[in-house]
Design an enzyme around this catalytic site. Structure first.
Site, PDB file in Angstrom:
ATOM      1  N   LEU A  97       0.813  -1.220   0.000  1.00  0.00           N
ATOM      2  CA  LEU A  97       0.000   0.000   0.000  1.00  0.00           C
ATOM      3  C   LEU A  97       0.843   1.265   0.000  1.00  0.00           C
ATOM      4  O   LEU A  97       0.414   2.297  -0.523  1.00  0.00           O
ATOM      5  CB  LEU A  97      -0.932   0.002   1.218  1.00  0.00           C
ATOM      6  CG  LEU A  97      -1.937  -1.157   1.291  1.00  0.00           C
ATOM      7  CD1 LEU A  97      -2.715  -1.088   2.595  1.00  0.00           C
ATOM      8  CD2 LEU A  97      -2.877  -1.130   0.099  1.00  0.00           C
ATOM      9  N   GLY A 103       9.571   2.046   6.921  1.00  0.00           N
ATOM     10  CA  GLY A 103       8.774   0.835   6.822  1.00  0.00           C
ATOM     11  C   GLY A 103       7.840   0.821   5.629  1.00  0.00           C
ATOM     12  O   GLY A 103       7.765   1.785   4.860  1.00  0.00           O
ATOM     13  N   VAL A 105       3.764  -0.567   4.327  1.00  0.00           N
ATOM     14  CA  VAL A 105       2.429  -1.022   4.720  1.00  0.00           C
ATOM     15  C   VAL A 105       1.896  -1.945   3.626  1.00  0.00           C
ATOM     16  O   VAL A 105       1.931  -1.605   2.443  1.00  0.00           O
ATOM     17  CB  VAL A 105       1.468   0.165   4.931  1.00  0.00           C
ATOM     18  CG1 VAL A 105       0.096  -0.349   5.375  1.00  0.00           C
ATOM     19  CG2 VAL A 105       2.024   1.128   5.969  1.00  0.00           C
ATOM     20  N   LYS A 120       1.651  -3.047   8.868  1.00  0.00           N
ATOM     21  CA  LYS A 120       2.793  -2.136   8.740  1.00  0.00           C
ATOM     22  C   LYS A 120       4.031  -2.793   9.317  1.00  0.00           C
ATOM     23  O   LYS A 120       4.022  -3.267  10.455  1.00  0.00           O
ATOM     24  CB  LYS A 120       2.506  -0.813   9.462  1.00  0.00           C
ATOM     25  CG  LYS A 120       3.604   0.228   9.271  1.00  0.00           C
ATOM     26  CD  LYS A 120       3.173   1.579   9.817  1.00  0.00           C
ATOM     27  CE  LYS A 120       4.216   2.659   9.513  1.00  0.00           C
ATOM     28  NZ  LYS A 120       3.780   3.996   9.989  1.00  0.00           N
ATOM     29  N   ASP A 203       2.511  14.972  11.775  1.00  0.00           N
ATOM     30  CA  ASP A 203       2.688  14.629  10.357  1.00  0.00           C
ATOM     31  C   ASP A 203       1.340  14.508   9.653  1.00  0.00           C
ATOM     32  O   ASP A 203       1.127  13.593   8.855  1.00  0.00           O
ATOM     33  CB  ASP A 203       3.476  13.324  10.222  1.00  0.00           C
ATOM     34  CG  ASP A 203       4.020  13.103   8.810  1.00  0.00           C
ATOM     35  OD1 ASP A 203       4.165  14.097   8.064  1.00  0.00           O
ATOM     36  OD2 ASP A 203       4.290  11.941   8.453  1.00  0.00           O
TER      37      ASP A 203
END
Length: 323
Positions: A97, A103, A105, A120, A203
């Site tokens: 995704l 990282g 997802v 995730k 964020d």
């Protein structure tokens, strides 16, 4: 043979129907043969297909369709992720995704409950890796993405979360935009709840604002989130168009600044390039006149007060009206 086809795992069937809901019975049998081929006897599958074709039971168009299932099965079902523990083997990886600095997802299906989730995977040595899990575990709100479970695999932290099929970024790129009022109200409610729990997101941006299967807005990605403290400094702030350039005080208004910019972006036209959009937003924040309409009086007053507070000392010139 039919008994062997029927014995192919239900997970393969559910994945296939999820991605190809219009598949007919004949092609489902073909897919089952493919699964049989990879899980049992790789030498027989194409002989069986050739016999079906030679006897007129399989059309050329079906063969072409079958090739699509072959590619799908090879890429998604057959190839396992390396070095998986038993716990991580509980998931079937369907799609990637998104990928960030620390990282990735994935869209996954749980083998036991057959439900779709977002998984995730974060580098364990990334900054504040555990903090994201601990933050999500403390949050429970209709407009916060739901946290289910987490576990450690080698040097990777895995977080099982609610899967949301679309984002505000996709909404902004759509030809037709709807539900402005509901989106803004949900966004402000989610941020307000987060602040009431003592957290600052740090964020907020369209990529981190999702919509679930019922089109309910969900805030996600709490990798930068921190509990409020008077000792927070500018290193906590993600430097982008959604963050103040030179924040004198690092507090909850960092998030509310992002909310204001996102609201502005929601009422801008769709731009050909991202740079055009950024330039327009910067000009508005530097004083270019900008107006938009909110078709809800209560929300209108709430937005006006927010803009007046966030931009009270700046050059911005806004006109926010209602019908």
């Amino acid at each position: 043979m039919l008994r062997r086809i029927k014995s192919v795992g239900d997970s393969s069937k559910n994945i296939l129907l999820h991605h190809f809901p219009s598949i007919n019975k004949k092609n489902y049998i073909l897919f089952s043969l493919l699964a049989l081929h990879y899980h049992n006897d790789q030498s027989q599958i194409f002989n069986i297909l050739k016999q079906l074709y030679d006897n007129g039971l399989l059309e050329k168009t079906d063969l072409l369709e079958f090739e699509k299932y072959v590619r799908y099965y090879q890429n998604i079902v057959v190839q396992p992720k390396p070095q998986l523990t038993m716990e991580c083997n509980d998931y079937i990886y369907l799609d990637a995704l998104g990928k960030g600095a620390y990282g990735t997802v994935y869209k996954v299906m749980h083998r036991i409950d057959q439900q779709i989730y977002a998984l995730k995977e974060i580098s364990h040595d990334g900054p504040d890796a555990l903090q994201e899990i601990q933050t999500m575990a403390k949050l429970d709100h209709p407009h916060i993405v739901r946290y289910y479970h987490s576990f450690l695999r080698n040097d990777t932290l895995c977080i099982q979360m609610q899967y949301c099929p679309s984002s505000l970024k996709q909404w902004l790129n759509a030809e037709t935009r709807t539900n402005h009022v509901e989106i803004i109200r949900s966004l402000m409610d989610g941020v307000q709840y987060l602040h009431e729990q003592g957290f600052i997101h740090f964020d907020l941006k369209p990529d981190n604002i999702l919509f679930d299967a019922r089109n309910v807005l969900k805030l996600c990605d709490f990798g930068f989130a921190k509990l409020f403290s008077p000792h927070l400094d500018e290193t906590s702030v993600a430097f982008n168009i959604y963050s103040p350039n030179d924040p004198t005080v690092i507090d909850y208004d960092v998030d509310w600044y992002a909310v204001c910019v996102i609201i502005i972006e929601m009422y801008l036209p769709k731009y050909v390039t991202n740079m055009e959009k950024i330039i327009t937003i910067r000009r508005i924040l530097q004083g270019k006149k900008f107006s938009f309409t909110v078709h809800d009086l209560a929300l209108l007053e709430k937005i006006k007060k927010l803009f007046q507070r966030i931009f009270s000392s700046g050059p911005c010139s806004f006109s926010i009206d209602s019908l």
